[in-house]
Design an enzyme around this catalytic site. Structure first.
Site, short mmCIF file in Angstrom:
data_model
loop_
_atom_site.label_atom_id
_atom_site.label_comp_id
_atom_site.label_asym_id
_atom_site.label_seq_id
_atom_site.Cartn_x
_atom_site.Cartn_y
_atom_site.Cartn_z
N CYS A 122 -50.50 5.41 56.96
CA CYS A 122 -51.08 5.35 55.62
C CYS A 122 -50.97 6.70 54.90
O CYS A 122 -51.02 6.75 53.67
CB CYS A 122 -52.53 4.88 55.69
SG CYS A 122 -53.57 5.78 56.83
N HIS A 123 -50.80 7.78 55.66
CA HIS A 123 -50.68 9.11 55.03
C HIS A 123 -49.40 9.23 54.19
O HIS A 123 -49.31 10.11 53.34
CB HIS A 123 -50.71 10.22 56.10
CG HIS A 123 -49.63 10.12 57.12
ND1 HIS A 123 -49.74 9.30 58.23
CD2 HIS A 123 -48.43 10.72 57.20
CE1 HIS A 123 -48.63 9.42 58.96
NE2 HIS A 123 -47.82 10.27 58.36
#
Length: 159
Positions: A122-123
């Site tokens: 998700c980063h």
């Protein structure tokens, strides 16, 4: 579910396994986490995470399972795994990729609910114009992860 904790460049990081798959990850220490892996899968997950943080691994191979989430959230999490190492994608582009062009904010909510951060990256999702906004682990961790991947990707491309 068995939790194992490891030290990393972004602080303590806990990873959960069941009998066959990685099923969770958490920034920080989970109270039930053990100091050392207790089974083969936990050991493999920790080894892959250590290799990732050392810049030696660019693609996780541990099996993963997601036990929760709406259909939309699961679609977002699948899309996250398609973002190449060292690259980013905007919330809006992810929304479009999963079939709901106007759902950029909902993508952000799904990112925040990602049950397996780092392994499900998700980063790598950023705001419009590559703006760094929101991250369940805090923006300094997001910056560290993105810088690590950018550095490694450049080193590999130039060697």
């Amino acid at each position: 579910m068995r939790w194992t904790v490891l030290d990393s460049p972004i602080g303590e990081f806990s990873v959960a396994t069941d009998d066959a798959r990685v099923c969770g990850a958490h920034f920080g220490r989970v109270a039930a986490a053990a100091e050392a892996p207790g089974d083969e899968l936990s050991g493999r997950a920790v080894a892959e995470l250590r290799a990732y943080f050392a810049g030696e691994l660019t693609e996780f191979t541990v099996p993963v399972t997601v036990r929760r989430g709406s259909e939309f959230e699961r679609a977002v999490w699948r899309e996250m795994t398609r973002i190449p190492y060292g690259e980013t994608m905007t919330y809006g582009a992810v929304a479009k990729a999963v079939g709901d062009q106007g759902a950029a904010r909902a993508v952000g909510v799904a990112c925040n609910r990602n049950p397996i951060p780092v392994i499900v990256p998700c980063h790598r999702i950023v705001g419009a114009g590559a703006k760094l906004v929101g991250f369940g682990g805090g923006l300094p961790r997001k910056v560290t992860l993105l810088e690590l991947e950018a550095r490694v990707a450049l080193q590999r491309a130039w060697s």
